[in-house]
Design a protein around this motif. Sequence first.
Motif, PDB file in Angstrom:
ATOM      1  N   VAL A  59       0.732  -1.211  -0.009  1.00 24.52           N
ATOM      2  CA  VAL A  59       0.438   0.168  -0.566  1.00 24.52           C
ATOM      3  C   VAL A  59       0.911   1.338  -0.199  1.00 24.52           C
ATOM      4  CG1 VAL A  59      -1.811   0.967   1.848  1.00 24.52           C
ATOM      5  CG2 VAL A  59      -1.653  -1.260   1.514  1.00 24.52           C
ATOM      6  N   GLU A  60       1.902   1.313   0.858  1.00 28.44           N
ATOM      7  CA  GLU A  60       2.713   1.883   0.912  1.00 28.44           C
ATOM      8  C   GLU A  60       3.353   2.662  -0.327  1.00 28.44           C
ATOM      9  OE1 GLU A  60       3.230   3.980   3.919  1.00 28.44           O
ATOM     10  OE2 GLU A  60       4.798   5.324   2.634  1.00 28.44           O
ATOM     11  N   GLU A  61       3.689   1.782  -1.349  1.00 27.65           N
ATOM     12  CA  GLU A  61       4.085   2.314  -3.050  1.00 27.65           C
ATOM     13  C   GLU A  61       2.992   2.893  -3.765  1.00 27.65           C
ATOM     14  OE1 GLU A  61       5.511  -1.584  -5.118  1.00 27.65           O
ATOM     15  OE2 GLU A  61       4.947  -0.614  -6.461  1.00 27.65           O
ATOM     16  N   LEU A  62       1.567   2.505  -3.404  1.00 30.66           N
ATOM     17  CA  LEU A  62       0.898   3.090  -3.870  1.00 30.66           C
ATOM     18  C   LEU A  62      -0.070   4.134  -3.915  1.00 30.66           C
ATOM     19  CD1 LEU A  62      -2.984   1.258  -4.632  1.00 30.66           C
ATOM     20  CD2 LEU A  62      -2.433   3.750  -2.690  1.00 30.66           C
ATOM     21  N   LEU A  63       0.657   5.056  -2.297  1.00 33.32           N
ATOM     22  CA  LEU A  63       0.409   5.850  -1.447  1.00 33.32           C
ATOM     23  C   LEU A  63       1.556   6.565  -1.880  1.00 33.32           C
ATOM     24  CD1 LEU A  63      -1.085   4.539   2.301  1.00 33.32           C
ATOM     25  CD2 LEU A  63      -2.543   5.661   0.154  1.00 33.32           C
ATOM     26  N   ARG A  64       2.770   6.263  -2.160  1.00 32.07           N
ATOM     27  CA  ARG A  64       3.650   8.024  -2.494  1.00 32.07           C
ATOM     28  C   ARG A  64       3.699   7.705  -3.619  1.00 32.07           C
ATOM     29  NH1 ARG A  64       7.626   3.861  -0.118  1.00 32.07           N
ATOM     30  NH2 ARG A  64       7.962   2.744  -2.088  1.00 32.07           N
ATOM     31  N   ASP A  65       2.923   7.261  -4.802  1.00 33.65           N
ATOM     32  CA  ASP A  65       2.995   7.700  -6.105  1.00 33.65           C
ATOM     33  C   ASP A  65       2.547   9.618  -6.893  1.00 33.65           C
ATOM     34  OD1 ASP A  65       2.789   7.907  -8.487  1.00 33.65           O
ATOM     35  OD2 ASP A  65       1.119   6.182  -9.268  1.00 33.65           O
ATOM     36  N   PRO A  66       3.062   9.734  -7.161  1.00 37.55           N
ATOM     37  CA  PRO A  66       2.742  11.478  -7.207  1.00 37.55           C
ATOM     38  C   PRO A  66       1.522  12.002  -7.807  1.00 37.55           C
ATOM     39  CG  PRO A  66       4.661  10.783  -8.431  1.00 37.55           C
ATOM     40  CD  PRO A  66       4.804  10.033  -7.537  1.00 37.55           C
ATOM     41  N   ALA A  67       1.273  10.912  -8.568  1.00 42.26           N
ATOM     42  CA  ALA A  67       0.315  11.412  -9.836  1.00 42.26           C
ATOM     43  C   ALA A  67      -1.367  10.242  -9.258  1.00 42.26           C
ATOM     44  CB  ALA A  67      -0.247  10.242 -10.932  1.00 42.26           C
ATOM     45  N   LEU A  68      -1.116  10.303  -8.219  1.00 47.73           N
ATOM     46  CA  LEU A  68      -2.833   9.521  -7.581  1.00 47.73           C
ATOM     47  C   LEU A  68      -3.978  10.761  -6.048  1.00 47.73           C
ATOM     48  CD1 LEU A  68      -3.188   6.615  -7.546  1.00 47.73           C
ATOM     49  CD2 LEU A  68      -2.958   6.264  -5.267  1.00 47.73           C
ATOM     50  N   ASP A  69      -4.806  10.775  -6.675  1.00 49.41           N
ATOM     51  CA  ASP A  69      -5.321  11.677  -6.140  1.00 49.41           C
ATOM     52  C   ASP A  69      -5.724  11.234  -4.955  1.00 49.41           C
ATOM     53  OD1 ASP A  69      -5.576  13.931  -8.167  1.00 49.41           O
ATOM     54  OD2 ASP A  69      -6.338  12.634  -9.132  1.00 49.41           O
ATOM     55  N   ILE A  84      -5.432   4.890   6.147  1.00 55.99           N
ATOM     56  CA  ILE A  84      -6.606   6.216   6.459  1.00 55.99           C
ATOM     57  C   ILE A  84      -5.092   7.339   7.124  1.00 55.99           C
ATOM     58  CG2 ILE A  84      -7.949   8.096   7.247  1.00 55.99           C
ATOM     59  CD1 ILE A  84      -9.814   6.031   7.548  1.00 55.99           C
ATOM     60  N   GLU A  85      -4.465   6.701   8.166  1.00 57.36           N
ATOM     61  CA  GLU A  85      -3.435   8.043   8.307  1.00 57.36           C
ATOM     62  C   GLU A  85      -2.143   7.465   7.837  1.00 57.36           C
ATOM     63  OE1 GLU A  85      -2.760   8.345  13.134  1.00 57.36           O
ATOM     64  OE2 GLU A  85      -3.878   6.426  13.541  1.00 57.36           O
ATOM     65  N   GLN A  86      -1.637   6.549   7.011  1.00 51.83           N
ATOM     66  CA  GLN A  86      -0.706   6.517   6.306  1.00 51.83           C
ATOM     67  C   GLN A  86      -0.571   7.280   4.510  1.00 51.83           C
ATOM     68  OE1 GLN A  86       0.128   2.007   5.198  1.00 51.83           O
ATOM     69  NE2 GLN A  86       1.594   2.643   4.426  1.00 51.83           N
ATOM     70  N   ALA A  87      -2.383   7.066   4.482  1.00 53.32           N
ATOM     71  CA  ALA A  87      -3.008   8.130   3.311  1.00 53.32           C
ATOM     72  C   ALA A  87      -2.859   9.197   3.548  1.00 53.32           C
ATOM     73  CB  ALA A  87      -4.349   7.690   2.650  1.00 53.32           C
ATOM     74  N   ALA A  88      -3.521  10.305   5.136  1.00 53.67           N
ATOM     75  CA  ALA A  88      -3.269  11.220   4.953  1.00 53.67           C
ATOM     76  C   ALA A  88      -2.345  11.931   5.324  1.00 53.67           C
ATOM     77  CB  ALA A  88      -3.974  11.464   6.697  1.00 53.67           C
ATOM     78  N   ALA A  89      -0.930  10.875   5.492  1.00 54.55           N
ATOM     79  CA  ALA A  89       0.438  11.631   5.823  1.00 54.55           C
ATOM     80  C   ALA A  89       0.924  11.498   4.395  1.00 54.55           C
ATOM     81  CB  ALA A  89       1.631   9.737   6.380  1.00 54.55           C
ATOM     82  N   HIS A  90       0.412  11.128   3.525  1.00 55.88           N
ATOM     83  CA  HIS A  90       0.710  10.982   1.902  1.00 55.88           C
ATOM     84  C   HIS A  90      -0.224  12.003   1.234  1.00 55.88           C
ATOM     85  CE1 HIS A  90       3.665   8.116   1.301  1.00 55.88           C
ATOM     86  NE2 HIS A  90       3.036   7.438   2.598  1.00 55.88           N
ATOM     87  N   GLY A  91      -1.268  12.842   2.045  1.00 55.62           N
ATOM     88  CA  GLY A  91      -2.200  13.983   1.459  1.00 55.62           C
ATOM     89  C   GLY A  91      -2.951  12.787  -0.206  1.00 55.62           C
ATOM     90  N   LYS A  92      -3.469  11.923   0.390  1.00 51.05           N
ATOM     91  CA  LYS A  92      -4.080  11.694  -0.432  1.00 51.05           C
ATOM     92  C   LYS A  92      -5.484  11.535  -0.166  1.00 51.05           C
ATOM     93  CE  LYS A  92      -0.675  10.122  -3.015  1.00 51.05           C
ATOM     94  NZ  LYS A  92      -0.219  10.808  -4.275  1.00 51.05           N
TER      95      LYS A  92
END
Length: 343
Positions: A59-69, A84-92
């Motif tokens: 999942v971390e790889e997915l959330l690091r993708d800068p193209a992803l909204d 959710i906390e991980q996604a929030a940290a990556h601004g997704k």
Amino acid sequence: MSVRPIRIGVAGLGRMGRVHAENLAHRVPDVELTRVVDVVEETARAAGERLGAAWSTDVEELLRDPALDGVVIAGPTATHAPMIEQAAAHGKHVLCEKPLSLELDATVRAVQAARAAGIKLQMGFHRRFDPDWAAVAERIAAGELGEAYLLRISLRDQAPPGVEFLRGSGGIFVDVAIHALDAARWLLGEVEEVAAFGAATSDAVFAEIGDLDTAIVQLRFASGALGVIDASRVAGYGYESSAEVMGSRATLRLDNHRRTHVERLAPGASAKDRVGDFVERYRHAYLLELEAFADAIREDREPAVTGEDALAAFVLAQACDEALRERRTVQVPTSGAPQEARA
Ligand SMILES: NC(=O)c1ccc[n+]([C@@H]2O[C@H](COP(=O)([O-])OP(=O)(O)OC[C@H]3O[C@@H](n4cnc5c(N)ncnc54)[C@H](O)[C@@H]3O)[C@@H](O)[C@H]2O)c1
């Protein structure tokens, strides 16, 4: 004018994740299914290849993708809050399947992390997007019922999910009845008192894992209206999702859906067919909730159903557990949510 697609990934590709991934890949306008993730490599690979999306087991790889909204979180319930906390940290942005968590603290932390990061957190309470339920909500809001006296919701699965799922589901209130508890708040406002009965008589497995197969919840709303929810994991005859709201001027009845509108008539009997499960019944709502999620991102607005709604429904589900365990009615803070999460 061409619109930039909203790029969304899906984490968890089981029953629900597959529905969301297929919808994003094929049916939601101006959206791109960019990535899919499942801890089971073969599941991720098969979905990625079939749907034309990048795939991985991380999942971390997915959330690091800068193209992803944004990301749809559809793994087992225990994975939701940390993701959710991980996604929030990556601004997704996040659309999270219900329930958000089985723990109050983790629910509060995830909701706060989303708020602090300024990401959208939409909850997978799909009834909010179903045209029938939305019509009921609109009519109540327009005052057509007058004073609401009574809400009745029936929510019954034809057959239970597998034992592994049941073990991690949190039980019938937080896993099944939570949809009805959210709908109850949405339609008639906050609930201030609950009582609950439950039984596990269909199969010994329910007692073994501490779950119920059948439950009844009684609600008293802050408005003074009463509510009753019946929930089942073992209805046998089909999937039931029906409701009634009785008011001083009118009553609204939301009926079950039928697979076709063909009725078989024979001497002394008639038969109608019916839908078999939630995927069939709520096919359209699952699509509309994704459209609404993409619109909330595109238009930078608050989702129609939020993390705070998830928290409030969870608090009600916990109150049901407490009422059942302690054989008494339980008072709920009228906000439906603990003070700290509303700050
Ligand atoms: N809204 C609804 O109508 C509805 C209906 C059913 C289930 N749900 C909810 O959806 C969630 C998933 O339920 P399901 O029935 O699809 O479960 P499932 O067991 O069918 O699928 C879960 C998937 O997640 C994968 N997974 C496990 N850990 C993971 C991780 N850390 N990262 C990524 N993937 C992971 C599993 O390999 C599996 O493929 C649950 O929270 C459930 O309560 C909602």
